[in-house]
Motif scaffolding. Structure first.
Motif, mmCIF file in Angstrom:
data_model
loop_
_atom_site.group_PDB
_atom_site.id
_atom_site.type_symbol
_atom_site.label_atom_id
_atom_site.label_comp_id
_atom_site.label_asym_id
_atom_site.label_seq_id
_atom_site.Cartn_x
_atom_site.Cartn_y
_atom_site.Cartn_z
ATOM 1 N N VAL A 17 0.650 -1.174 -0.083
ATOM 2 C CA VAL A 17 -0.024 -0.062 -0.131
ATOM 3 C C VAL A 17 0.732 1.357 -0.015
ATOM 4 C CG1 VAL A 17 -1.647 1.304 1.462
ATOM 5 C CG2 VAL A 17 -2.121 -1.032 0.910
ATOM 6 N N ALA A 18 1.990 1.174 0.748
ATOM 7 C CA ALA A 18 2.901 2.403 0.902
ATOM 8 C C ALA A 18 3.664 2.654 -0.389
ATOM 9 C CB ALA A 18 3.974 2.163 1.977
ATOM 10 N N ALA A 19 4.097 1.616 -1.010
ATOM 11 C CA ALA A 19 4.663 1.670 -2.674
ATOM 12 C C ALA A 19 3.464 2.320 -3.501
ATOM 13 C CB ALA A 19 5.052 0.389 -2.992
ATOM 14 N N ALA A 20 2.243 1.921 -3.349
ATOM 15 C CA ALA A 20 1.267 2.228 -4.207
ATOM 16 C C ALA A 20 0.794 3.876 -3.821
ATOM 17 C CB ALA A 20 -0.087 1.500 -4.137
ATOM 18 N N LEU A 21 1.094 3.920 -2.582
ATOM 19 C CA LEU A 21 0.731 5.605 -2.187
ATOM 20 C C LEU A 21 1.741 6.534 -3.105
ATOM 21 C CD1 LEU A 21 -1.174 7.203 -0.707
ATOM 22 C CD2 LEU A 21 0.257 6.559 1.463
ATOM 23 N N ALA A 22 2.886 6.001 -2.742
ATOM 24 C CA ALA A 22 4.136 6.739 -3.323
ATOM 25 C C ALA A 22 4.089 6.995 -4.718
ATOM 26 C CB ALA A 22 5.506 6.387 -2.785
ATOM 27 N N ALA A 23 3.622 5.948 -5.398
ATOM 28 C CA ALA A 23 3.566 6.340 -6.906
ATOM 29 C C ALA A 23 2.196 7.097 -6.979
ATOM 30 C CB ALA A 23 3.148 4.804 -7.509
ATOM 31 N N PHE A 24 1.242 7.133 -6.362
ATOM 32 C CA PHE A 24 -0.117 7.938 -6.384
ATOM 33 C C PHE A 24 0.346 9.234 -6.293
ATOM 34 C CE2 PHE A 24 -3.165 10.423 -4.459
ATOM 35 C CZ PHE A 24 -4.217 10.364 -5.315
ATOM 36 N N PHE A 25 1.112 9.801 -5.088
ATOM 37 C CA PHE A 25 1.702 11.080 -5.138
ATOM 38 C C PHE A 25 2.432 11.595 -6.017
ATOM 39 C CE2 PHE A 25 0.973 10.179 -0.141
ATOM 40 C CZ PHE A 25 0.015 11.143 0.030
ATOM 41 N N LEU A 26 3.185 10.722 -6.838
ATOM 42 C CA LEU A 26 4.061 11.362 -7.784
ATOM 43 C C LEU A 26 3.173 11.619 -8.946
ATOM 44 C CD1 LEU A 26 7.258 8.959 -7.658
ATOM 45 C CD2 LEU A 26 7.068 11.414 -7.153
ATOM 46 N N ALA A 27 2.216 10.806 -9.334
ATOM 47 C CA ALA A 27 1.155 10.888 -10.318
ATOM 48 C C ALA A 27 0.431 12.352 -10.073
ATOM 49 C CB ALA A 27 0.516 9.881 -10.691
ATOM 50 N N HIS A 28 0.053 12.279 -8.691
ATOM 51 C CA HIS A 28 -0.627 13.450 -8.109
ATOM 52 C C HIS A 28 0.063 14.723 -8.385
ATOM 53 C CE1 HIS A 28 -3.389 15.744 -6.044
ATOM 54 N NE2 HIS A 28 -2.668 16.067 -4.944
ATOM 55 N N ALA A 29 1.276 14.668 -7.884
ATOM 56 C CA ALA A 29 2.252 15.824 -8.376
ATOM 57 C C ALA A 29 2.183 16.544 -9.606
ATOM 58 C CB ALA A 29 3.533 15.697 -7.765
ATOM 59 N N GLY A 30 2.456 15.415 -10.613
ATOM 60 C CA GLY A 30 2.437 15.561 -12.040
ATOM 61 C C GLY A 30 1.171 16.188 -12.622
ATOM 62 N N LEU A 31 0.098 15.640 -12.314
ATOM 63 C CA LEU A 31 -1.219 16.346 -12.617
ATOM 64 C C LEU A 31 -1.460 17.558 -12.011
ATOM 65 C CD1 LEU A 31 -3.660 13.024 -12.231
ATOM 66 C CD2 LEU A 31 -2.760 14.151 -14.440
ATOM 67 N N ALA A 32 -0.969 17.924 -10.751
ATOM 68 C CA ALA A 32 -1.075 19.310 -10.320
ATOM 69 C C ALA A 32 -0.286 20.071 -10.787
ATOM 70 C CB ALA A 32 -0.862 19.119 -8.622
ATOM 71 N N ALA A 33 0.938 19.740 -11.134
ATOM 72 C CA ALA A 33 1.941 20.750 -12.057
ATOM 73 C C ALA A 33 1.140 20.882 -13.296
ATOM 74 C CB ALA A 33 3.181 19.952 -12.318
ATOM 75 N N ALA A 34 0.700 19.991 -14.068
ATOM 76 C CA ALA A 34 -0.338 20.494 -15.393
ATOM 77 C C ALA A 34 -1.091 21.295 -15.098
ATOM 78 C CB ALA A 34 -0.641 18.956 -15.804
ATOM 79 N N LYS A 35 -2.141 21.159 -14.055
ATOM 80 C CA LYS A 35 -3.130 22.159 -13.944
ATOM 81 C C LYS A 35 -2.477 23.504 -13.622
ATOM 82 C CE LYS A 35 -7.428 22.258 -11.122
ATOM 83 N NZ LYS A 35 -8.252 21.545 -10.001
ATOM 84 N N ILE A 36 -1.540 23.615 -12.750
ATOM 85 C CA ILE A 36 -1.063 24.833 -12.362
ATOM 86 C C ILE A 36 -0.755 25.342 -13.775
ATOM 87 C CG2 ILE A 36 1.137 26.103 -11.354
ATOM 88 C CD1 ILE A 36 0.753 24.227 -8.949
ATOM 89 N N CYS A 37 -0.081 24.797 -14.654
ATOM 90 C CA CYS A 37 0.313 25.314 -16.025
ATOM 91 C C CYS A 37 -1.029 25.386 -17.130
ATOM 92 C CB CYS A 37 1.150 24.218 -16.532
ATOM 93 S SG CYS A 37 2.895 24.160 -16.053
ATOM 94 N N GLY A 38 -2.013 25.262 -16.497
ATOM 95 C CA GLY A 38 -2.993 25.621 -17.385
ATOM 96 C C GLY A 38 -3.957 24.484 -18.111
ATOM 97 N N VAL A 39 -3.424 23.277 -17.812
ATOM 98 C CA VAL A 39 -4.336 22.069 -18.439
ATOM 99 C C VAL A 39 -5.548 21.885 -17.765
ATOM 100 C CG1 VAL A 39 -3.812 19.623 -18.781
ATOM 101 C CG2 VAL A 39 -2.037 21.203 -19.198
ATOM 102 N N ASP A 40 -6.701 21.733 -18.231
ATOM 103 C CA ASP A 40 -7.923 21.597 -17.658
ATOM 104 C C ASP A 40 -8.027 20.139 -17.547
ATOM 105 O OD1 ASP A 40 -10.459 21.494 -16.766
ATOM 106 O OD2 ASP A 40 -11.294 21.715 -18.693
ATOM 107 N N LEU A 41 -8.005 19.506 -16.070
ATOM 108 C CA LEU A 41 -8.208 18.181 -15.870
ATOM 109 C C LEU A 41 -9.586 17.664 -15.669
ATOM 110 C CD1 LEU A 41 -5.104 18.128 -13.602
ATOM 111 C CD2 LEU A 41 -4.782 17.374 -15.913
ATOM 112 N N GLY A 42 -10.381 18.695 -15.580
ATOM 113 C CA GLY A 42 -11.839 18.348 -15.587
ATOM 114 C C GLY A 42 -12.008 17.763 -13.697
ATOM 115 N N GLU A 43 -13.325 17.309 -13.823
ATOM 116 C CA GLU A 43 -13.673 16.699 -12.454
ATOM 117 C C GLU A 43 -12.804 15.457 -12.036
ATOM 118 O OE1 GLU A 43 -15.783 17.974 -10.159
ATOM 119 O OE2 GLU A 43 -15.147 19.886 -11.664
ATOM 120 N N ASN A 44 -12.232 14.634 -13.082
ATOM 121 C CA ASN A 44 -11.690 13.384 -12.907
ATOM 122 C C ASN A 44 -10.468 13.664 -11.822
ATOM 123 O OD1 ASN A 44 -13.438 11.968 -14.539
ATOM 124 N ND2 ASN A 44 -12.160 12.165 -16.330
ATOM 125 N N PHE A 45 -9.911 14.696 -11.760
ATOM 126 C CA PHE A 45 -8.708 15.036 -10.989
ATOM 127 C C PHE A 45 -9.372 15.106 -9.552
ATOM 128 C CE2 PHE A 45 -5.828 18.021 -8.688
ATOM 129 C CZ PHE A 45 -4.448 17.371 -9.050
#
Length: 167
Positions: A17-45
């Motif tokens: 679970v911890a390994a999955a969580l670390a991978a999730f946090f990395l993916a979340h950070a990447g998506l958040a960075a995209a959102k900050i840069c103006g990419v519309d992630l919609g409600e799925n985010f």
């Protein structure tokens, strides 16, 4: 001669679970960075964030159970050093949880406080991963050589997030 390491199923599950969580946090950070840069992630985010919350809750529950099992082990009681390390993992997890509570954007967009909160959250995550990586690799049966690699990746990710946010 010491006894071989006992493979506790709760610890193994928590490590997965911890390994999955670390991978999730990395993916979340990447998506958040995209959102900050103006990419519309919609409600799925927002929906994926709740998946992460569920994984965090599961990690905390399994961590509590694993800590309880370790502290009550009469066959192989934990040393004072092991107890201190366990408390350090809880401390870093608590710092991370506290940082996560303040990393949400304010209504006014990307502010200095928001940027600082994201950097602190990334640093806290890196600290928590670096603290728990020995247990993680041991519980998952991963070679010790991966400990350093995981630590370097966690620290590099925190630095990359900080640099990207500052620039």
């Amino acid at each position: 001669m010491s006894k071989p390491y006992k493979k506790d199923p709760v610890r193994r599950a928590n490590a997965a679970v911890a390994a999955a969580l670390a991978a999730f946090f990395l993916a979340h950070a990447g998506l958040a960075a995209a959102k900050i840069c103006g990419v519309d992630l919609g409600e799925n985010f927002k929906f994926t964030v709740w998946i992460g919350v569920g994984i965090v809750v599961l990690h905390v529950i399994l961590s509590l159970r694993a800590t309880q099992t370790m502290f009550n082990d009469t066959e192989r009681p934990p040393s004072a050093k092991k107890k201190q390390h366990q408390m350090l993992k809880w401390l870093t997890g608590g710092v991370l949880a506290f940082a996560v509570l303040f990393h949400f954007p304010s209504g006014e967009g990307v502010s200095f406080a928001y940027t600082a909160a994201l950097i602190v959250t990334a640093a806290a995550l890196s600290w928590h991963i670096c603290t728990g990586v020995k247990s993680l690799t041991r519980d998952l049966g991963i070679s010790n050589m991966w400990r350093t690699i995981i630590r370097v990746v966690a620290c590099a990710a925190a630095v990359a997030i900080a640099v990207a946010l500052i620039l």
